[in-house]
Write a protein that holds these residues in place. Structure first.
Motif, PDB file in Angstrom:
ATOM      1  N   LEU A  21      49.134  48.941  29.420  1.00  0.00           N
ATOM      2  CA  LEU A  21      49.225  47.489  29.517  1.00  0.00           C
ATOM      3  C   LEU A  21      48.564  46.848  28.304  1.00  0.00           C
ATOM      4  O   LEU A  21      47.550  47.313  27.821  1.00  0.00           O
ATOM      5  N   SER A  22      49.154  45.764  27.859  1.00  0.00           N
ATOM      6  CA  SER A  22      48.573  45.037  26.740  1.00  0.00           C
ATOM      7  C   SER A  22      47.498  44.089  27.251  1.00  0.00           C
ATOM      8  O   SER A  22      47.385  43.847  28.455  1.00  0.00           O
ATOM      9  N   TYR A  23      46.753  43.550  26.329  1.00  0.00           N
ATOM     10  CA  TYR A  23      45.662  42.641  26.674  1.00  0.00           C
ATOM     11  C   TYR A  23      46.184  41.443  27.460  1.00  0.00           C
ATOM     12  O   TYR A  23      45.550  40.972  28.391  1.00  0.00           O
ATOM     13  N   GLU A  24      47.370  40.962  27.086  1.00  0.00           N
ATOM     14  CA  GLU A  24      47.900  39.728  27.671  1.00  0.00           C
ATOM     15  C   GLU A  24      48.505  39.920  29.052  1.00  0.00           C
ATOM     16  O   GLU A  24      48.487  38.996  29.871  1.00  0.00           O
ATOM     17  N   ASN A  25      49.092  41.097  29.329  1.00  0.00           N
ATOM     18  CA  ASN A  25      49.801  41.236  30.601  1.00  0.00           C
ATOM     19  C   ASN A  25      49.102  42.144  31.613  1.00  0.00           C
ATOM     20  O   ASN A  25      49.693  42.515  32.622  1.00  0.00           O
ATOM     21  N   ASP A  26      47.863  42.510  31.363  1.00  0.00           N
ATOM     22  CA  ASP A  26      47.110  43.318  32.315  1.00  0.00           C
ATOM     23  C   ASP A  26      46.508  42.390  33.374  1.00  0.00           C
ATOM     24  O   ASP A  26      45.592  41.604  33.079  1.00  0.00           O
ATOM     25  N   PRO A  27      46.996  42.427  34.617  1.00  0.00           N
ATOM     26  CA  PRO A  27      46.530  41.471  35.634  1.00  0.00           C
ATOM     27  C   PRO A  27      45.046  41.622  35.970  1.00  0.00           C
ATOM     28  O   PRO A  27      44.362  40.618  36.224  1.00  0.00           O
ATOM     29  N   LEU A  28      44.524  42.844  35.983  1.00  0.00           N
ATOM     30  CA  LEU A  28      43.107  43.039  36.292  1.00  0.00           C
ATOM     31  C   LEU A  28      42.228  42.491  35.177  1.00  0.00           C
ATOM     32  O   LEU A  28      41.197  41.859  35.427  1.00  0.00           O
ATOM     33  N   LEU A  29      42.652  42.714  33.936  1.00  0.00           N
ATOM     34  CA  LEU A  29      41.900  42.215  32.784  1.00  0.00           C
ATOM     35  C   LEU A  29      41.916  40.699  32.753  1.00  0.00           C
ATOM     36  O   LEU A  29      40.879  40.050  32.524  1.00  0.00           O
ATOM     37  N   GLN A  30      43.075  40.110  32.990  1.00  0.00           N
ATOM     38  CA  GLN A  30      43.186  38.653  32.946  1.00  0.00           C
ATOM     39  C   GLN A  30      42.408  37.993  34.081  1.00  0.00           C
ATOM     40  O   GLN A  30      41.816  36.920  33.904  1.00  0.00           O
ATOM     41  N   SER A  31      42.376  38.628  35.249  1.00  0.00           N
ATOM     42  CA  SER A  31      41.593  38.087  36.363  1.00  0.00           C
ATOM     43  C   SER A  31      40.104  38.107  36.040  1.00  0.00           C
ATOM     44  O   SER A  31      39.373  37.140  36.325  1.00  0.00           O
ATOM     45  N   ALA A  32      39.642  39.196  35.421  1.00  0.00           N
ATOM     46  CA  ALA A  32      38.229  39.292  35.037  1.00  0.00           C
ATOM     47  C   ALA A  32      37.888  38.260  33.968  1.00  0.00           C
ATOM     48  O   ALA A  32      36.806  37.651  33.995  1.00  0.00           O
ATOM     49  N   ILE A  33      38.800  38.043  33.015  1.00  0.00           N
ATOM     50  CA  ILE A  33      38.574  37.050  31.952  1.00  0.00           C
ATOM     51  C   ILE A  33      38.512  35.647  32.551  1.00  0.00           C
ATOM     52  O   ILE A  33      37.699  34.815  32.134  1.00  0.00           O
ATOM     53  N   SER A  34      39.353  35.393  33.539  1.00  0.00           N
ATOM     54  CA  SER A  34      39.351  34.079  34.195  1.00  0.00           C
ATOM     55  C   SER A  34      37.998  33.788  34.842  1.00  0.00           C
ATOM     56  O   SER A  34      37.457  32.679  34.714  1.00  0.00           O
ATOM     57  N   SER A  35      37.412  34.795  35.508  1.00  0.00           N
ATOM     58  CA  SER A  35      36.092  34.609  36.125  1.00  0.00           C
ATOM     59  C   SER A  35      35.017  34.446  35.057  1.00  0.00           C
ATOM     60  O   SER A  35      34.108  33.615  35.193  1.00  0.00           O
ATOM     61  N   ALA A  36      35.121  35.220  33.978  1.00  0.00           N
ATOM     62  CA  ALA A  36      34.158  35.094  32.879  1.00  0.00           C
ATOM     63  C   ALA A  36      34.235  33.704  32.262  1.00  0.00           C
ATOM     64  O   ALA A  36      33.216  33.133  31.857  1.00  0.00           O
ATOM     65  N   SER A  37      35.448  33.146  32.198  1.00  0.00           N
ATOM     66  CA  SER A  37      35.622  31.798  31.645  1.00  0.00           C
ATOM     67  C   SER A  37      34.908  30.753  32.488  1.00  0.00           C
ATOM     68  O   SER A  37      34.306  29.808  31.950  1.00  0.00           O
ATOM     69  N   LEU A  38      34.925  30.917  33.820  1.00  0.00           N
ATOM     70  CA  LEU A  38      34.207  29.991  34.696  1.00  0.00           C
ATOM     71  C   LEU A  38      32.703  30.088  34.461  1.00  0.00           C
ATOM     72  O   LEU A  38      31.999  29.058  34.436  1.00  0.00           O
ATOM     73  N   ARG A  39      32.189  31.290  34.278  1.00  0.00           N
ATOM     74  CA  ARG A  39      30.759  31.453  33.994  1.00  0.00           C
ATOM     75  C   ARG A  39      30.408  30.861  32.626  1.00  0.00           C
ATOM     76  O   ARG A  39      29.343  30.260  32.445  1.00  0.00           O
ATOM     77  N   PHE A  40      31.310  31.045  31.665  1.00  0.00           N
ATOM     78  CA  PHE A  40      31.094  30.516  30.320  1.00  0.00           C
ATOM     79  C   PHE A  40      31.011  28.986  30.336  1.00  0.00           C
ATOM     80  O   PHE A  40      30.112  28.390  29.731  1.00  0.00           O
ATOM     81  N   GLN A  41      31.924  28.361  31.076  1.00  0.00           N
ATOM     82  CA  GLN A  41      31.935  26.897  31.143  1.00  0.00           C
ATOM     83  C   GLN A  41      30.730  26.365  31.918  1.00  0.00           C
ATOM     84  O   GLN A  41      30.159  25.329  31.544  1.00  0.00           O
ATOM     85  N   TYR A  82      33.408  29.620  42.957  1.00  0.00           N
ATOM     86  CA  TYR A  82      33.016  30.887  42.336  1.00  0.00           C
ATOM     87  C   TYR A  82      31.614  30.790  41.739  1.00  0.00           C
ATOM     88  O   TYR A  82      30.809  31.727  41.867  1.00  0.00           O
ATOM     89  N   CYS A  83      31.302  29.677  41.086  1.00  0.00           N
ATOM     90  CA  CYS A  83      29.979  29.523  40.467  1.00  0.00           C
ATOM     91  C   CYS A  83      28.886  29.395  41.525  1.00  0.00           C
ATOM     92  O   CYS A  83      27.779  29.928  41.342  1.00  0.00           O
ATOM     93  N   ILE A  84      29.205  28.699  42.623  1.00  0.00           N
ATOM     94  CA  ILE A  84      28.246  28.607  43.732  1.00  0.00           C
ATOM     95  C   ILE A  84      27.955  30.012  44.274  1.00  0.00           C
ATOM     96  O   ILE A  84      26.799  30.393  44.497  1.00  0.00           O
ATOM     97  N   ALA A  85      29.011  30.799  44.483  1.00  0.00           N
ATOM     98  CA  ALA A  85      28.832  32.158  44.999  1.00  0.00           C
ATOM     99  C   ALA A  85      28.053  33.018  44.017  1.00  0.00           C
ATOM    100  O   ALA A  85      27.195  33.828  44.419  1.00  0.00           O
ATOM    101  N   THR A  86      28.330  32.866  42.723  1.00  0.00           N
ATOM    102  CA  THR A  86      27.630  33.657  41.706  1.00  0.00           C
ATOM    103  C   THR A  86      26.139  33.384  41.741  1.00  0.00           C
ATOM    104  O   THR A  86      25.317  34.313  41.717  1.00  0.00           O
ATOM    105  N   LYS A  87      25.764  32.108  41.818  1.00  0.00           N
ATOM    106  CA  LYS A  87      24.351  31.739  41.892  1.00  0.00           C
ATOM    107  C   LYS A  87      23.711  32.277  43.170  1.00  0.00           C
ATOM    108  O   LYS A  87      22.588  32.818  43.152  1.00  0.00           O
ATOM    109  N   PHE A  88      24.423  32.154  44.289  1.00  0.00           N
ATOM    110  CA  PHE A  88      23.907  32.630  45.577  1.00  0.00           C
ATOM    111  C   PHE A  88      23.656  34.134  45.527  1.00  0.00           C
ATOM    112  O   PHE A  88      22.596  34.623  45.958  1.00  0.00           O
TER     113      PHE A  88
END
Length: 352
Positions: A21-41, A82-88
């Motif tokens: 799978l490529s970086y762009e179409n790997d669903p597990l990778l993209q899901s993890a990046i999406s969560s990392a983006s929420l933590r980043f913001q 997600y951020c509330i859960a992460t802090k908890f």
């Protein structure tokens, strides 16, 4: 004993794509990046320093290395569940390990981009196990190494691929001890079916000693009832966890947000926040207890055997006797033996 075993290889292969799978179409990778983006913001929130609402819930200095450079920053967005859960989860993990004596064991079931081992202030002698998709973890590890991320001094961080055939055995081989306290956190681990989560729950139940905590976020769609009915979902959760030896409580995102002086985004959320406690002994505790009971039984058998073969004390007459008198007394004994028991032939064999 419950395990992730090789019995479900076909199902596992369906869950984890075997094609490259490529970086762009790997669903597990993209899901993890999406969560990392929420933590980043959340980390980069800015605002009135006197307002709790504008302050970030947590700091994740490493989330940015996962986020593509062109990611749009939407810092005005309402607080995410997600951020509330992460802090908890962060707070519960640290409070728990700081009350553990000696070796502290933390097991994180994640999407592979969990940065807790690097960003939280773990006490000395903490060993962290990450269970996650291997290809996501390896991608994240390379990026974290590039930005110089390191776990705290005197702590250890180990990865267990979710794809391995026996999670329990791999954990033990890497040093996990089921007779020592541990805390387990579930956030982001890809779960495709209810049966898969039940297998995970059974594995945690087999490895976590009595009194250990298992907490995290469950995808709400795992519930077999309509999530809008809180009482039905609570009953489903109770049945699911209690069948594996856990007492579980559902945690309100709104209540957590209020306790932090925050306001969470309104509307339905996609996950169930929970905390559970192990009520039964782990497999290792059961084995230790079995060995202790076996040792008690073996010691008892040895003691009984020692009593049976113990050499009798030498016989002594109350008054001095001659050999002639002794022989006469022996003859008298055998003359009366039919009344009291004893066999002369056996006696002669013994003394011969």
């Amino acid at each position: 004993m419950s395990k992730f075993t090789g019995n479900n290889n076909r199902m596992r292969n369906a869950w984890f794509l075997k094609a490259q799978l490529s970086y762009e179409n790997d669903p597990l990778l993209q899901s993890a990046i999406s969560s990392a983006s929420l933590r980043f913001q959340e980390t980069h929130k800015r605002g009135n320093s006197s307002s709790l609402l504008s302050k970030p819930l947590f700091m994740d200095p490493y989330a940015g290395c996962f986020v593509p450079p062109h990611t749009r920053m939407d810092l005005e967005n309402p607080l995410k569940h997600y951020c509330i859960a992460t802090k908890f989860i962060d707070d519960k993990l640290l409070r728990t390990v700081n009350h553990m004596d000696g070796l502290k064991q933390v097991v994180i079931l994640s999407d592979g981009m969990d940065t807790r081992p690097y960003r939280l202030n773990w006490p000395s002698s903490t060993i962290m196990f990450d269970i996650s998709p291997d290809r996501v973890f390896q991608n994240a590890a390379e990026k974290l190494q590039g930005v110089g991320a390191k776990v705290p001094r005197n702590c250890l961080y180990l990865h267990i691929p979710l794809e391995c055939t026996d999670i329990q055995q791999t954990l033990r081989m890497k040093g996990f001890n089921g007779t020592r306290p541990s805390i387990w956190a579930f956030q982001g681990l890809p779960v495709m079916t209810l049966a898969r989560f039940e297998e995970i729950l059974s594995t945690v139940s087999g490895m976590a000693m009595k009194g250990c905590i298992f907490l995290g976020e469950l995808p709400a769609w795992l519930a077999e009832t309509e999530f809008g009915s809180k009482s039905s979902t609570k009953e489903w959760m109770n049945n699911l966890f209690m069948s594996n030896g856990f007492k579980v409580d559902m945690v309100s995102y709104n209540d957590v947000a209020k306790s932090l002086g925050k306001v969470v985004k309104s509307g339905e959320h996609e996950n169930i926040l929970f905390v559970s406690e192990q009520l039964q002994l782990s497999d290792d505790q059961m084995e230790t207890r079995r060995k202790e009971m076996q040792k008690v039984e073996d010691d008892g058998d040895e003691e009984d055997n020692a009593k049976k073969i113990r050499k009798p004390k030498p016989w002594k007459h109350s008054e001095p006797v001659t050999r002639t008198q002794l022989m006469q007394m022996r003859d008298e004994f055998w003359d009366t033996a039919p009344h009291y028991g004893g066999r002369k032939g056996i006696y002669r064999l013994i003394v011969s």
